[in-house]
Design a protein around this motif. Structure first.
Motif, mmCIF file in Angstrom:
data_model
loop_
_atom_site.group_PDB
_atom_site.id
_atom_site.type_symbol
_atom_site.label_atom_id
_atom_site.label_comp_id
_atom_site.label_asym_id
_atom_site.label_seq_id
_atom_site.Cartn_x
_atom_site.Cartn_y
_atom_site.Cartn_z
ATOM 1 N N ASP A 162 0.862 -1.178 0.000
ATOM 2 C CA ASP A 162 0.000 0.000 0.000
ATOM 3 C C ASP A 162 0.906 1.237 0.000
ATOM 4 O O ASP A 162 1.297 1.751 1.055
ATOM 5 N N TYR A 211 -0.503 4.484 1.789
ATOM 6 C CA TYR A 211 -0.467 4.405 3.250
ATOM 7 C C TYR A 211 0.979 4.472 3.752
ATOM 8 O O TYR A 211 1.270 5.083 4.799
ATOM 9 N N VAL A 243 1.953 -2.120 5.871
ATOM 10 C CA VAL A 243 1.708 -1.807 4.453
ATOM 11 C C VAL A 243 1.823 -2.999 3.506
ATOM 12 O O VAL A 243 1.417 -2.894 2.348
#
Length: 713
Positions: A141, A144, A278
């Motif tokens: 991610d 993020y 993540v």
């Protein structure tokens, strides 16, 4: 980047200088080639022989310079590469850092990332190999991750060029934005001490180029430069006890008396937290990956080394068989060039210097360029696929028995082609002791220039059916002698504890054609530039020593004989006799005769001594020198039957074996010796190499001569 090619910034455009940083094998080199239709500038970093690559391109009215720094696992200065990267990041002027990480191995790569984030520089993280991560079911991610770190994190693929525009946009945005502190957070104990130090610096209005937080982290980590700078400030007297107490607190928190170890764990803890947040594994890997399946075969405990030897055998077959095709044309070109240039020079001495010295000397080194190119391509392919790292891992146990590092095999293998690129490739070794030891052993790997000498003597003393096996034994024998010499050096000159072996195991992938082309082109040009220059100088030196002083009476005597010759054959015989007597009375001949007592225990006459000394300039000239000394002319080669017959009649078998041993071991050519001196770090290492190779060659040749003499009696 389409926009970069269509929109060229004006001369007054903003300039952004970027440092490209990452661990080894994360695809930095491929990324720097994929950024744009860029102009590559390749050289060395100031003061060291580490490759320096810069890429220049224009984008959105900005001119970019990206400096590709050597790969480093951590922000330390242990190895040459680490020192170069560390020094550049700390001392040079640049605007921000692109940190390239391997998306398939994020946890390991974040070790360097977290350390870079503790600097007061803008950082952009390039999550490279995102396509491979996706294939393996690894989902990162990036948005993020950007929020957690406070640093732009961009998914890219240097292989497919996906995300390249996004990466440069992120760099541009970061450059134009106001500087923000990254969100590198340590444990409560460390953060508490950082706060204490920052408040103290703020209270006393300490003038610093970096943020107070960055200064505080460096002080806690015992950074020498930061300590030295602040030690000269009056606040040091009050700050020192604060730092001592802070270190005790941190060490106590980590149950360690080493602050560096404590910070290593701090970074590791931070990285584990990021990865947990993540990274998601979409699918469980129930069966082995393709990389694991291939590794089961290629680095098999039993079959791994034979497979590697087969690959090397194939590479050398290609190097010599395919490389031999253009060699005839190159040789013909330089012969034609010598005739054309020689016809325009009236003065005999000047014509001889240019034709026999410079053109012939440079031609001798250019002649082997096809072999070198093929060897470079093969090694680049093996490295690009990820196989070389595995072979180093495979051979590490065996090499360590002889005091060498597993990575030493790469420069040693390269040494079979040419010592010059082999010395250069020794830079991959992790520390100075391993690198120097490898440099001293490379000469035992018989380079391509020694091959004509081996072929000549094998043809003179062995049947055609046996000659190939003899050549194989010579090459293997040299390599084994090198390993034994390495063990002796390890126990004497380079004694010390072995460094732990850490080898990156990248996934198998198809190598980039562009990257291989760039690598081969760069190394080949470096080879031609260095070797061609040195060989030209060496050829002029050998020409002078072998042509002077002139004996006019001798020349007139033979000119009379040549004029009175009955036929062409007799004329050629007189010309060859003149060449022999002229060489015998030259400076080179004088040196050769002076050294006869030294080489007498090896069974060498003055002609063999002269040939050996001529070989110090370039091993290629040994054969042609023997041709002159045996009245056959300088144009003979290793396959000339008349020279083979002359060798077999005038040199005893024990002396021939001793001669081969000396050729195998003694000092490499002048070009390689100069490159060795530069890579080793000073002229004193050249004299060490001269003494080591001379003594070793003499002792081994003496032993070989007496053993063969005993059995052939």
């Amino acid at each position: 980047m389409n926009e970069s090619t269509s929109k060229i910034c004006p001369i007054i455009a903003n300039h952004i200088k970027v440092a490209l940083v990452g661990q080894p094998n994360v695809g930095k080199s491929m990324l720097i080639n994929s950024i744009s239709n860029a102009h590559l500038h390749v050289g060395n970093f100031s003061g060291v022989t580490v490759d320096k690559t810069e890429v220049l391109f224009d984008y959105k009215n900005h001119h970019f310079t990206v400096v590709d720094l050597p790969g480093t696992y951590a922000f330390t200065d242990y190895t040459i590469e680490e020192r170069v990267t560390h020094k550049y990041l700390c001392a040079e002027s640049y605007d921000l850092i692109i940190n390239v990480v391997d998306s398939t191995n994020l946890a390991k790569n974040l070790q360097l990332t977290s350390e870079l984030m503790s600097m007061s520089k803008d950082v952009v993280i390039a999550l490279n190999m995102s396509d491979e991560a996706q294939k393996e079911g690894i989902e990162i991610d990036a948005e993020y991750m950007t929020q957690l770190l406070g640093v732009p994190c961009i998914k890219v693929s240097a292989q497919t060029k996906e995300g390249i525009d996004d990466l440069i946009d992120a760099v541009l945005t970061q450059y134009e934005s106001e500087k923000q502190e990254s969100k590198l957070i340590f444990s409560e104990a460390v953060e508490e001490e950082i706060t204490v130090i920052v408040k103290y610096l703020e209270k006393h209005k300490y003038e610093a180029n970096n943020s107070y937080r960055h200064v505080a982290i460096n002080l806690l980590k015992n950074n020498p430069k930061t300590y030295k700078r602040i030690h000269e400030n009056p606040i040091w007297t009050e700050l020192q006890p604060i730092l001592i107490e802070a270190s005790r607190h941190v060490e106590l928190h980590h149950d360690s008396d080493d602050i560096r170890e404590a910070f290593a764990e701090e970074y590791a803890s931070f990285n584990r937290g990021i990865v947990t947040e993540v990274v998601k594994q979409k699918k469980e890997q129930k069966e082995k990956t393709l990389t694991e399946k291939i590794d089961n075969v290629l680095i098999h405990q039993l079959f791994g080394i034979p497979i590697f030897l087969f690959f090397m055998w194939g590479l050398f077959q290609l190097t010599f068989e395919v490389g031999a095709i253009p060699m005839e044309y190159i040789d013909g070109f330089f012969a034609w060039l010598g005739d054309v240039v020689g016809a325009t020079i009236a003065n005999d001495d000047m014509r001889s210097l240019v034709v026999d010295g410079i053109i012939a000397g440079v031609g001798a080194i250019v002649l082997f360029t096809p072999n070198i190119i093929i060897l470079f391509i093969g090694i680049a392919l093996l490295e690009g696929t990820g196989y070389m790292s595995r072979v180093a891992f495979l051979l590490d146990g065996f090499f360590h028995k002889f005091g060498l590092h597993g990575q030493s095999f790469i420069p040693l293998v390269t040494g079979f082609g040419c010592s010059i690129p082999a010395y250069m490739s020794a830079r991959i070794l992790k520390n100075d002791r391993d690198r120097l030891l490898t440099l001293f052993i490379i000469g035992f790997m018989s380079c391509g220039a020694k091959l004509p000498v081996y072929v000549l003597f094998a043809g003179a003393f062995f049947s055609p059916e046996m000659a190939g096996n003899i050549l194989f034994l010579i090459y293997i024998g040299g390599a084994m002698l090198g390993l034994i010499a390495a063990k002796i050096l390890k126990l004497t000159a380079f004694k010390g504890e072995d460094e732990p072996f850490v080898m990156e195991m990248p996934k198998y992938r198809l190598p980039s054609v562009k990257l291989i082309w760039h690598t081969v082109l760069t190394k080949t040009m470096m080879y031609l530039k260095k070797a061609g220059t040195f060989i030209a100088a060496a050829s002029i030196l050998i020409w002078f020593l072998s042509n002077y002083p002139h004996n006019l009476e001798l020349v007139q005597e033979y000119e009379t004989k040549i004029e009175m010759a009955i036929n062409e054959d007799e004329k050629i015989d007189f010309e060859n006799q003149l060449a022999v007597e002229h060489l015998e009375q030259s400076y080179l001949g004088t040196i050769g005769k002076f050294s006869v007592p030294i080489f007498a225990p090896l069974g060498f006459d003055w002609k063999m001594s002269v040939a050996l000394q001529a070989g110090l300039a370039a091993k290629e000239v040994v054969v042609s020198t023997l041709g002159v000394l045996y009245s056959l002319g300088a144009d003979v080669d290793e396959e000339d039957s008349s020279l083979i017959n002359a060798i077999s009649k005038n040199i005893s078998f024990p002396s021939a074996i001793a001669f081969i041993v000396v050729i195998m071991i003694y000092l490499p050519c002048l070009a390689a010796s100069i490159v060795f001196t530069r890579e080793a770090g000073g002229i004193r290492y050249f004299f060490y190499l001269l003494a080591f190779t001379s003594v070793t060659a003499y002792v081994m040749a003496y032993i070989a001569y007496n053993i063969v003499k005993l059995f052939s009696a």
